[in-house]
Write a protein that holds these residues in place. Structure first.
Motif, PDB file in Angstrom:
ATOM      1  N   GLY A   1     135.120  33.541  56.726  1.00  0.00           N
ATOM      2  CA  GLY A   1     134.173  32.718  56.032  1.00  0.00           C
ATOM      3  C   GLY A   1     132.998  32.386  57.089  1.00  0.00           C
ATOM      4  N   VAL A   2     133.554  31.960  58.240  1.00  0.00           N
ATOM      5  CA  VAL A   2     132.750  31.353  59.196  1.00  0.00           C
ATOM      6  C   VAL A   2     131.877  32.288  59.873  1.00  0.00           C
ATOM      7  N   ASN A   3     132.546  33.286  60.439  1.00  0.00           N
ATOM      8  CA  ASN A   3     131.579  34.236  60.969  1.00  0.00           C
ATOM      9  C   ASN A   3     130.525  34.856  60.357  1.00  0.00           C
ATOM     10  N   TYR A   4     130.771  35.206  59.003  1.00  0.00           N
ATOM     11  CA  TYR A   4     129.840  35.978  58.294  1.00  0.00           C
ATOM     12  C   TYR A   4     128.720  34.844  57.744  1.00  0.00           C
ATOM     13  N   ASP A   5     129.235  33.523  57.820  1.00  0.00           N
ATOM     14  CA  ASP A   5     128.312  32.633  57.178  1.00  0.00           C
ATOM     15  C   ASP A   5     127.475  32.510  58.749  1.00  0.00           C
ATOM     16  N   VAL A   6     127.877  32.508  59.915  1.00  0.00           N
ATOM     17  CA  VAL A   6     126.889  32.524  61.230  1.00  0.00           C
ATOM     18  C   VAL A   6     125.640  33.631  61.037  1.00  0.00           C
ATOM     19  N   LEU A   7     126.592  34.716  60.745  1.00  0.00           N
ATOM     20  CA  LEU A   7     125.546  36.010  60.737  1.00  0.00           C
ATOM     21  C   LEU A   7     124.430  35.762  59.660  1.00  0.00           C
ATOM     22  N   ARG A   8     124.724  35.371  58.617  1.00  0.00           N
ATOM     23  CA  ARG A   8     123.821  35.080  57.419  1.00  0.00           C
ATOM     24  C   ARG A   8     122.602  33.874  58.104  1.00  0.00           C
ATOM     25  N   ARG A   9     123.156  32.746  58.602  1.00  0.00           N
ATOM     26  CA  ARG A   9     122.107  32.077  59.047  1.00  0.00           C
ATOM     27  C   ARG A   9     121.370  32.446  60.028  1.00  0.00           C
ATOM     28  N   TRP A  10     122.059  33.431  60.909  1.00  0.00           N
ATOM     29  CA  TRP A  10     120.812  33.929  61.963  1.00  0.00           C
ATOM     30  C   TRP A  10     119.957  34.748  61.484  1.00  0.00           C
TER      31      TRP A  10
END
Length: 471
Positions: A45-54
């Motif tokens: 959840g955190v890893n793909y949240d960072v990708l999305r935010r970037w």
């Protein structure tokens, strides 16, 4: 934006370019909710949240789909074990999962479909595969429908495996299959399974296989082709390999990029619900680690680097984040609430290079070192510039302590106002004791505050207090 991603399908770093200018679409395989989530799940959840935010930082409008698998073998096994309806177990765990994601500041998905809500779309996809000669109903009348692996020459390309070396798929009896490698698209009813877990279908009463669920949901929400399919490395085979096969055999281009994150291990094994080898969020909180610190721990390594969990490593990571938090607090006291500014060039380069959060954090800590030097020198303009840059980087990572949902919660939450007033009164008493040179009384006030979990630090701008970690 210029973003390079390691693509599992090509085993190379490729430039990511959205199909449609200004827009990007991501599908993340969500959890099977037979039990509550553990921190290994939260890494995803955190890893793909960072990708999305970037991507959002880069100016893209992102459609982000994260599914819920609420019907499969594991969910039904748990329903039998607990003598409860499968749907009640699935929903209860889904509620917990949503709360944990919120606690870690994971943005809600654009849509979060459940597998059980898309049975009709699965029927349509299976019928297309049968019509094209890529699937067949079992000849023994059990109601199973299987994908014919031999009908898809590219099978094994995603995972890099040779079909002639593969073992039999274990999701159905071999007697019902034309080829042991064939996998189930639809599973006929069985007498030892809950009878409320079935739907009428063209092939008899039954339920969907695991793999067809995702292909149907992807097409429903992202169309025939989409940008990025994500998930853990443990899903590459057979789940994602089977998704590719059934979707492309049905004429769908499917995912343009495949991005997989490494796992979080506990000891020498993957953290997994089936083995009981798990640590959940509550266990972490009991150790005095805050959700923002756990998020920092999960995003700090590169997403393709395995995390070997230990409490010592988690504590060290929490200390590292508190240094960041400490700079933000001291700088804000000096220059006020500075809004996020321009990202540091090294941070941007690192994030564009296959989302290298490890290198990005190195750039963040370098700016903080410069900011601490400026603080020591009393250079307010330099402090303000550093703070603005730091907050911009922290916003991308979802760990800015001055932004929602973290603001105030790191130092007392809803009780902050009352605690402020009580601590201020104690500090006034301490100041009065110091003014009359009653050092023993002043130290006694400070010691009493410390026993209550309040740490007082004397600064050139007056005393500053924080809640001791773990309180």
């Amino acid at each position: 934006m210029t973003l390079r991603l390691y693509d599992t399908a090509t085993r190379a770093v490729r430039d990511f370019v959205p199909r449609i200018a200004g827009q990007a679409s991501i599908y993340l395989c969500g959890l099977t909710v037979q039990s509550e989530p553990h921190i290994g799940h939260l890494r995803s959840g955190v890893n793909y949240d960072v990708l999305r935010r970037w991507m959002i930082q880069g100016g893209l409008e992102v459609t982000f789909i994260r599914n819920i698998t609420d019907i499969d073998d594991k969910v039904l096994a748990k329903a039998i074990e607990r003598d409860r309806p499968f749907w009640s177990i699935a929903y209860a765990n889904e509620v917990v999962l949503s709360g944990v994601y919120r606690a870690l500041n994971v943005l809600p998905p654009t849509y979060e479909p459940r597998a059980t809500g898309h049975i009709t779309q699965m029927f349509e996809l299976i019928e297309t595969l049968i019509a094209g000669g890529h699937a067949y109903a079992s000849a023994d009348g059990c109601g199973d429908v299987y994908f014919a692996v031999g009908s898809f020459p590219a099978y094994g390309k995603l995972s890099g495996q040779r079909p002639d070396e593969m073992q039999a798929a274990t999701d159905g009896p071999e007697r019902a299959k034309r080829d042991p490698r064939d996998f189930a698209l639809w599973k006929g009813a069985k007498p030892d399974e809950p009878q409320d877990a079935y739907w009428p279908s063209p092939w008899g009463v039954g339920r969907p296989g695991w793999h067809i669920e995702c292909s149907a949901m992807v097409q429903r929400y992202l169309g025939d082709e989409f940008d990025i399919h994500g998930g853990g490395l443990d899903l590459v085979f057979p789940h994602h390999e089977n998704e590719v096969a059934q979707s492309q055999a049905a004429g769908l281009p499917f995912a343009r990029f495949w991005v997989h994150h490494a796992l979080l291990n506990l000891g020498d094994k993957k953290m997994g619900k089936s083995t009981g080898n798990v640590i959940n969020l509550d266990s972490v909180l009991e150790r005095g680690i805050r959700p923002i610190e756990l998020r920092y721990y999960l995003l700090a390594p590169h997403y393709r680097a395995r995390i070997d969990f230990s409490w010592e490593a988690l504590s060290e990571s929490a200390v590292a984040f508190r240094r960041i938090e400490g700079f933000v607090a001291r700088a804000t006291e000096l220059v006020g609430n500075v809004e996020p500014g321009v990202l540091h060039a090294d941070f941007t380069a690192a994030m564009d290079d296959d989302l290298n959060t490890s290198a990005a954090l190195a750039a963040l800590h370098e700016v903080i070192r410069e900011g601490n030097t400026a603080l020591a020198e009393g250079n307010t303009s330099a402090v303000a510039a550093s703070l603005a840059s730091v907050r911009a980087m922290l916003a991308v990572l979802g760990i800015d302590p001055l932004a929602e949902p973290w603001r105030d919660t790191t130092s007392g939450g809803d009780l902050r106002g009352a605690v402020d007033a009580l601590v201020a009164l104690a500090l006034e008493q301490r100041k009065a004791a110091r003014d009359r040179k009653d050092w023993a009384a002043a130290d006694a006030v400070r010691d009493q505050l410390k026993q209550a979990g309040i740490v007082v630090e004397d600064t050139p701008h007056g005393p500053r207090w924080t809640v001791e970690s773990g309180r």
